[in-house]
Design an enzyme around this catalytic site. Structure first.
Site, PDB file in Angstrom:
ATOM      1  N   CYS A   2      45.879  16.248  25.407  1.00 26.28           N
ATOM      2  CA  CYS A   2      47.231  15.711  25.603  1.00 26.28           C
ATOM      3  C   CYS A   2      47.648  15.907  27.060  1.00 26.28           C
ATOM      4  O   CYS A   2      47.027  16.637  27.806  1.00 26.28           O
ATOM      5  CB  CYS A   2      48.192  16.455  24.681  1.00 26.28           C
ATOM      6  SG  CYS A   2      47.648  16.441  22.970  1.00 26.28           S
ATOM      7  N   ARG A  27      43.735  10.448  30.223  1.00 25.93           N
ATOM      8  CA  ARG A  27      43.281  11.444  29.236  1.00 25.93           C
ATOM      9  C   ARG A  27      43.322  10.877  27.824  1.00 25.93           C
ATOM     10  O   ARG A  27      42.839  11.504  26.886  1.00 25.93           O
ATOM     11  CB  ARG A  27      44.154  12.696  29.298  1.00 25.93           C
ATOM     12  CG  ARG A  27      44.186  13.345  30.670  1.00 25.93           C
ATOM     13  CD  ARG A  27      45.401  14.232  30.822  1.00 25.93           C
ATOM     14  NE  ARG A  27      45.224  15.499  30.151  1.00 25.93           N
ATOM     15  CZ  ARG A  27      44.828  16.614  30.784  1.00 25.93           C
ATOM     16  NH1 ARG A  27      44.567  16.554  32.072  1.00 25.93           N
ATOM     17  NH2 ARG A  27      44.683  17.738  30.149  1.00 25.93           N
ATOM     18  N   TRP A  75      47.327  13.108  21.930  1.00 22.41           N
ATOM     19  CA  TRP A  75      46.071  12.617  21.339  1.00 22.41           C
ATOM     20  C   TRP A  75      46.000  13.306  19.987  1.00 22.41           C
ATOM     21  O   TRP A  75      45.790  14.517  19.923  1.00 22.41           O
ATOM     22  CB  TRP A  75      44.892  12.997  22.225  1.00 22.41           C
ATOM     23  CG  TRP A  75      43.566  12.534  21.713  1.00 22.41           C
ATOM     24  CD1 TRP A  75      42.823  13.088  20.710  1.00 22.41           C
ATOM     25  CD2 TRP A  75      42.817  11.399  22.157  1.00 22.41           C
ATOM     26  NE1 TRP A  75      41.666  12.398  20.526  1.00 22.41           N
ATOM     27  CE2 TRP A  75      41.621  11.350  21.373  1.00 22.41           C
ATOM     28  CE3 TRP A  75      43.008  10.430  23.103  1.00 22.41           C
ATOM     29  CZ2 TRP A  75      40.650  10.370  21.546  1.00 22.41           C
ATOM     30  CZ3 TRP A  75      42.037   9.454  23.277  1.00 22.41           C
ATOM     31  CH2 TRP A  75      40.878   9.420  22.513  1.00 22.41           C
ATOM     32  N   ASN A  99      49.936  21.407  24.362  1.00 22.14           N
ATOM     33  CA  ASN A  99      48.588  20.862  24.419  1.00 22.14           C
ATOM     34  C   ASN A  99      47.661  21.962  23.908  1.00 22.14           C
ATOM     35  O   ASN A  99      47.798  23.114  24.299  1.00 22.14           O
ATOM     36  CB  ASN A  99      48.249  20.507  25.871  1.00 22.14           C
ATOM     37  CG  ASN A  99      46.867  19.874  25.974  1.00 22.14           C
ATOM     38  OD1 ASN A  99      46.313  19.434  24.969  1.00 22.14           O
ATOM     39  ND2 ASN A  99      46.320  19.834  27.165  1.00 22.14           N
ATOM     40  N   GLY A 100      46.755  21.605  22.974  1.00 20.05           N
ATOM     41  CA  GLY A 100      45.838  22.592  22.413  1.00 20.05           C
ATOM     42  C   GLY A 100      45.966  22.589  20.895  1.00 20.05           C
ATOM     43  O   GLY A 100      46.473  21.641  20.302  1.00 20.05           O
ATOM     44  N   GLU A 480      18.349  10.200  21.316  1.00 18.71           N
ATOM     45  CA  GLU A 480      19.585  10.252  22.103  1.00 18.71           C
ATOM     46  C   GLU A 480      19.279  10.466  23.582  1.00 18.71           C
ATOM     47  O   GLU A 480      19.859   9.824  24.452  1.00 18.71           O
ATOM     48  CB  GLU A 480      20.496  11.353  21.562  1.00 18.71           C
ATOM     49  CG  GLU A 480      21.774  11.588  22.343  1.00 18.71           C
ATOM     50  CD  GLU A 480      22.677  10.364  22.446  1.00 18.71           C
ATOM     51  OE1 GLU A 480      22.446   9.374  21.723  1.00 18.71           O
ATOM     52  OE2 GLU A 480      23.594  10.379  23.283  1.00 18.71           O
ATOM     53  N   LYS A 484      20.352   7.934  26.526  1.00 11.65           N
ATOM     54  CA  LYS A 484      21.116   8.364  27.713  1.00 11.65           C
ATOM     55  C   LYS A 484      20.422   7.882  28.985  1.00 11.65           C
ATOM     56  O   LYS A 484      21.022   7.322  29.883  1.00 11.65           O
ATOM     57  CB  LYS A 484      21.232   9.898  27.755  1.00 11.65           C
ATOM     58  CG  LYS A 484      22.215  10.496  26.790  1.00 11.65           C
ATOM     59  CD  LYS A 484      23.642  10.261  27.157  1.00 11.65           C
ATOM     60  CE  LYS A 484      24.379   9.171  26.468  1.00 11.65           C
ATOM     61  NZ  LYS A 484      24.234   8.798  25.126  1.00 11.65           N
ATOM     62  N   GLU A 487      20.515   3.950  29.367  1.00  7.21           N
ATOM     63  CA  GLU A 487      21.794   3.264  29.599  1.00  7.21           C
ATOM     64  C   GLU A 487      22.413   3.578  30.948  1.00  7.21           C
ATOM     65  O   GLU A 487      23.260   2.838  31.417  1.00  7.21           O
ATOM     66  CB  GLU A 487      22.779   3.530  28.462  1.00  7.21           C
ATOM     67  CG  GLU A 487      23.157   4.948  28.208  1.00  7.21           C
ATOM     68  CD  GLU A 487      24.140   5.048  27.019  1.00  7.21           C
ATOM     69  OE1 GLU A 487      24.840   4.076  26.716  1.00  7.21           O
ATOM     70  OE2 GLU A 487      24.183   6.122  26.410  1.00  7.21           O
ATOM     71  N   HIS A 503      -0.409   7.854  16.284  1.00  8.38           N
ATOM     72  CA  HIS A 503      -0.430   6.587  15.530  1.00  8.38           C
ATOM     73  C   HIS A 503      -0.201   5.392  16.430  1.00  8.38           C
ATOM     74  O   HIS A 503       0.420   4.407  16.032  1.00  8.38           O
ATOM     75  CB  HIS A 503       0.634   6.643  14.420  1.00  8.38           C
ATOM     76  CG  HIS A 503       0.398   7.744  13.436  1.00  8.38           C
ATOM     77  ND1 HIS A 503      -0.639   7.719  12.532  1.00  8.38           N
ATOM     78  CD2 HIS A 503       1.016   8.932  13.282  1.00  8.38           C
ATOM     79  CE1 HIS A 503      -0.625   8.842  11.826  1.00  8.38           C
ATOM     80  NE2 HIS A 503       0.369   9.596  12.251  1.00  8.38           N
ATOM     81  N   LYS A 599      32.380   0.365  26.595  1.00  8.04           N
ATOM     82  CA  LYS A 599      32.583   1.656  25.930  1.00  8.04           C
ATOM     83  C   LYS A 599      32.666   1.479  24.422  1.00  8.04           C
ATOM     84  O   LYS A 599      32.184   2.293  23.665  1.00  8.04           O
ATOM     85  CB  LYS A 599      33.860   2.332  26.450  1.00  8.04           C
ATOM     86  CG  LYS A 599      34.111   3.713  25.858  1.00  8.04           C
ATOM     87  CD  LYS A 599      32.975   4.668  26.137  1.00  8.04           C
ATOM     88  CE  LYS A 599      33.128   5.986  25.409  1.00  8.04           C
ATOM     89  NZ  LYS A 599      31.876   6.787  25.450  1.00  8.04           N
TER      90      LYS A 599
HETATM   91  C1  AGP Z   1      26.180   5.677  23.605  1.00  5.66           C
HETATM   92  O1  AGP Z   1      26.122   6.358  24.829  1.00  5.66           O
HETATM   93  C2  AGP Z   1      26.858   4.332  23.742  1.00  5.66           C
HETATM   94  N1  AGP Z   1      28.144   4.474  24.280  1.00  5.66           N
HETATM   95  C3  AGP Z   1      26.799   3.530  22.437  1.00  5.66           C
HETATM   96  O2  AGP Z   1      25.496   3.629  21.884  1.00  5.66           O
HETATM   97  C4  AGP Z   1      27.802   3.982  21.356  1.00  5.66           C
HETATM   98  O3  AGP Z   1      27.401   5.214  20.818  1.00  5.66           O
HETATM   99  C5  AGP Z   1      27.786   2.917  20.248  1.00  5.66           C
HETATM  100  O4  AGP Z   1      28.212   1.698  20.804  1.00  5.66           O
HETATM  101  C6  AGP Z   1      28.700   3.290  19.070  1.00  5.66           C
HETATM  102  O5  AGP Z   1      30.008   3.416  19.514  1.00  5.66           O
HETATM  103  P1  AGP Z   1      31.070   4.155  18.548  1.00  5.66           P
HETATM  104  O6  AGP Z   1      30.610   5.555  18.402  1.00  5.66           O
HETATM  105  O7  AGP Z   1      32.390   4.051  19.257  1.00  5.66           O
HETATM  106  O8  AGP Z   1      31.058   3.434  17.233  1.00  5.66           O
END
Ligand code: AGP
Length: 604
Positions: A2, A27, A75, A99-100, A480, A484, A487, A503, A599
């Site tokens: 927040c 934020r 938030w 906040n917290g 993951e 990372k 992307e 395999h 995002k």
């Molecule tokens: C991961 O780094 C990406 N931002 C992307 O894979 C993300 O996790 C995916 O689009 C799902 O988004 P969400 O968690 O908001 O549903």
């Protein structure tokens, strides 16, 4: 996270508060409010949604001359984003912003309600102002009442509180959440939860430390420490650059969010761990009645968190668990049974494929739950139940703290289910609750390790690709890690179960194939070690990540010894996040806004 602002001075306070909150919009928030006190008279404005809604409500309000005011962007963590739950919260004649998370708010609230106190909101914050007014009845003065209030609060807080009988004073306290106090030549005093709110309004600030509390007035600032001893005011110059202030000195939001994981995981855990059980106040145990299977559904990083959960749910709760990629699930005409709990995982709560999958499950008549970071998002509004991850806004497109908090919630949920289903010994549940409590320190970034990864990154800028390999929950972590890297560096990387190498993939092994190998001490160490040795024998360039030395690796990242593979999981997660970021930085990429990515993927 927040946002908090406060002001003491003679300028028109409404605009100062709203401008300050605007500087904290980065934020993330879902509601906002301000309370102004002038000549012992309060004016209060609150609104759901963006600040423009608050400005509309306060458009005919102005002050002239001396006044004080506090403001807040919320938030949601406890209670839906509504006007009632928006801060500031009112007692009889006092307002508070916070906040917290107040970890013991339920018992404080119960005690106050037993004395006849009426609560309006669902928030933890509201107990602060009622507790203050409870003490005001017997305390020697308002500051004494404020002190007595703080003594009873457990958890994390940054607080500003004002009382109509003290119309020139703002009481403040800081413990676990940031609070900064600024002053300027005009004698004005400003408060902010980040210096972004103070830039351009004051030139020197005090960054409060945990346990600091006190009050500000036209006469100045009185500051005390947790032993109630006066603290000398040490002002320091205020940064001038707003963007770097928002990044709080980090190079990218992603870097800041990796470093924030320690604090946000503490928020994620707050109020949910008891000595012998995990407790989600937002989940009615009825939800699990008649459930014999859990189906997890998500995209991207959230899908990787779902995969981790599938191991933990079956291992701990002995419940059949399956995982679906949402974009596949939507169109494959799945066979679903009514005894299945459909759980979607999403940082944004808006991802189109995941949202449509949730709608499908509801249409089939399944019970549904969402693990989400954004309250009031489409999925939260649609699901039968939701658990918020409390990661705060995640600005970096590449998800880091959202993933960490998702896995943390899912680990807790696996233990909560195990407790309900009596599938784990109480001692084992207690042990894992103890381990969960260590997560904030486990993910704290070690600067020497970060520097090692920064130096190492120069060796991984070329090559014809990366394998990220691991077994068990370290397989989704390998996925993951590969995501990372892909992307933000745009280098090709694949995650694989390390047992799959022979395999087919091992045909790719040569010195230009980089293998990032996750080698935990407490989960299938020997099996994984032999898989890595197969690759090393074929001259693949190996970077091993393990608490144990590994002589077949070209590079070795030594992680801290720990007592459980899930602690190793979180530590290796931070290593993968930092390594990918440092490689991307060397390649000159925009780490926060990688090409082609959004995002939240709200379209198919
Ligand atoms: C991961 O780094 C990406 N931002 C992307 O894979 C993300 O996790 C995916 O689009 C799902 O988004 P969400 O968690 O908001 O549903």
């Amino acid at each position: 996270m927040c946002g908090i602002v406060g002001y003491i001075g003679v300028k028109p306070v409404k605009q100062i508060l709203i401008d300050g909150l605007r500087e904290l919009e980065y934020r993330g928030y879902d509601s906002a409010g301000i309370a102004v006190l002038q000549n012992n008279t309060f004016s209060l404005f609150k609104a759901v949604g963006k600040l423009v809604n608050l400005e509309e409500k306060a458009k005919n309000f102005e002050t002239e001359g001396f006044s004080i005011g506090i403001g807040h962007t919320r938030w949601a963590t406890h209670g839906k984003p509504t006007e009632l739950n928006a801060h500031p919260h009112l007692g009889e004649n006092s307002y508070v912003v916070h906040n917290g998370i107040i970890e013991n708010y339920q018992e404080l609230k119960a005690s106050l309600m037993a004395q006849g106190v009426q609560f309006l909101s669902q928030t933890d914050t509201e107990v602060i102002v009622h507790l203050f007014e409870h003490h005001l009845k017997t305390a020697s003065d308002a500051f004494d009442a404020f002190k007595k209030t703080l003594v009873q609060l457990e958890g994390a807080y940054a607080i500003l509180l004002i009382n109509s009988n003290e119309s020139g004073t703002i009481f403040f306290a800081k413990h676990g959440s940031p609070m900064i106090i600024g002053r300027n030549e005009a004698g004005e005093i400003l408060f902010g939860s980040s210096d972004a709110a103070l830039i351009g309004k004051c030139h020197e600030v005090i960054y409060l430390e945990d346990g600091h509390y006190g009050y500000g007035s036209a006469k100045g600032i009185s500051l005390f420490d947790q032993n109630h001893q006066p603290v000398a005011l040490r002002f320091s110059p205020l940064a001038e650059n707003k963007l770097s202030a928002q990044k709080e000195g980090y190079r990218f939001f992603m870097e800041k969010e990796i470093y924030e994981q320690s604090r946000v995981l503490a928020d994620t855990l707050m109020g949910r761990l008891r000595d012998e059980s995990v407790y989600f106040e937002e989940i009615d145990p009825e939800l699990f009645q008649g459930i014999n299977e859990i189906k997890l559904c998500a995209c991207g990083t959230s899908y990787h968190a779902a995969m981790v959960a599938s191991y933990l749910f079956e291992r701990h709760a002995k419940i059949k668990t399956s995982v679906e990629i949402a974009s596949e699930f939507r169109y494959r005409e799945p066979f679903l049974t009514q005894d299945t709990l459909f759980v979607v995982i999403s940082q944004s709560g808006e991802t189109a494929d995941t949202l449509e999958s949730l709608k499908m499950a509801k249409k089939f008549g399944l019970k549904t739950m969402v693990i989400c970071n954004v309250d009031n998002s489409s999925m939260v509004r649609l699901a039968d139940a939701s658990i918020l991850t409390r990661a705060g806004i995640e600005k970096g497109v590449a998800s880091t703290k959202a993933f960490a908090t998702q896995v943390c919630v899912l680990w807790m949920l696996s233990l909560s289910l195990a407790g309900e289903r009596h599938t784990l010994e109480a001692s084992e549940i207690q042990n894992q609750i103890h381990l969960l409590r260590t997560l904030p320190s486990t993910v704290t970034v070690d600067s020497a390790l970060h520097e090692q990864l920064r130096r190492l990154s120069k060796r991984y800028l070329h090559g014809h690709g990366f394998f990220f390999i691991g077994r068990d929950v370290f397989f989704p972590l390998a996925l993951e890690g590969a995501l990372k890297l892909k992307e933000i560096s745009y280098l090709h990387a694949e995650g694989y179960p390390s047992g799959e190498m022979k395999h087919g993939p091992i045909a790719l092994a040569d010195p230009k194939l980089f293998t990032i190998a996750l080698l935990p001490q407490h989960k299938l160490y020997d099996k994984t070690k032999s898989n890595i040795e197969e690759l090393s024998a074929r001259d693949s360039t190996i970077c091993s990540i393990s608490p144990l030395d590994f002589d077949k690796a070209d590079d070795h990242i030594r992680t801290k010894p720990s007592e459980h593979y899930m602690c190793e999981f979180f530590e290796m997660m931070v290593v993968l996040q930092l390594l990918s970021m440092e490689i991307a930085i060397r390649l000159g990429n925009d780490v926060d806004m990688p090409r082609n990515l959004a995002k939240s993927v709200t379209v198919e």
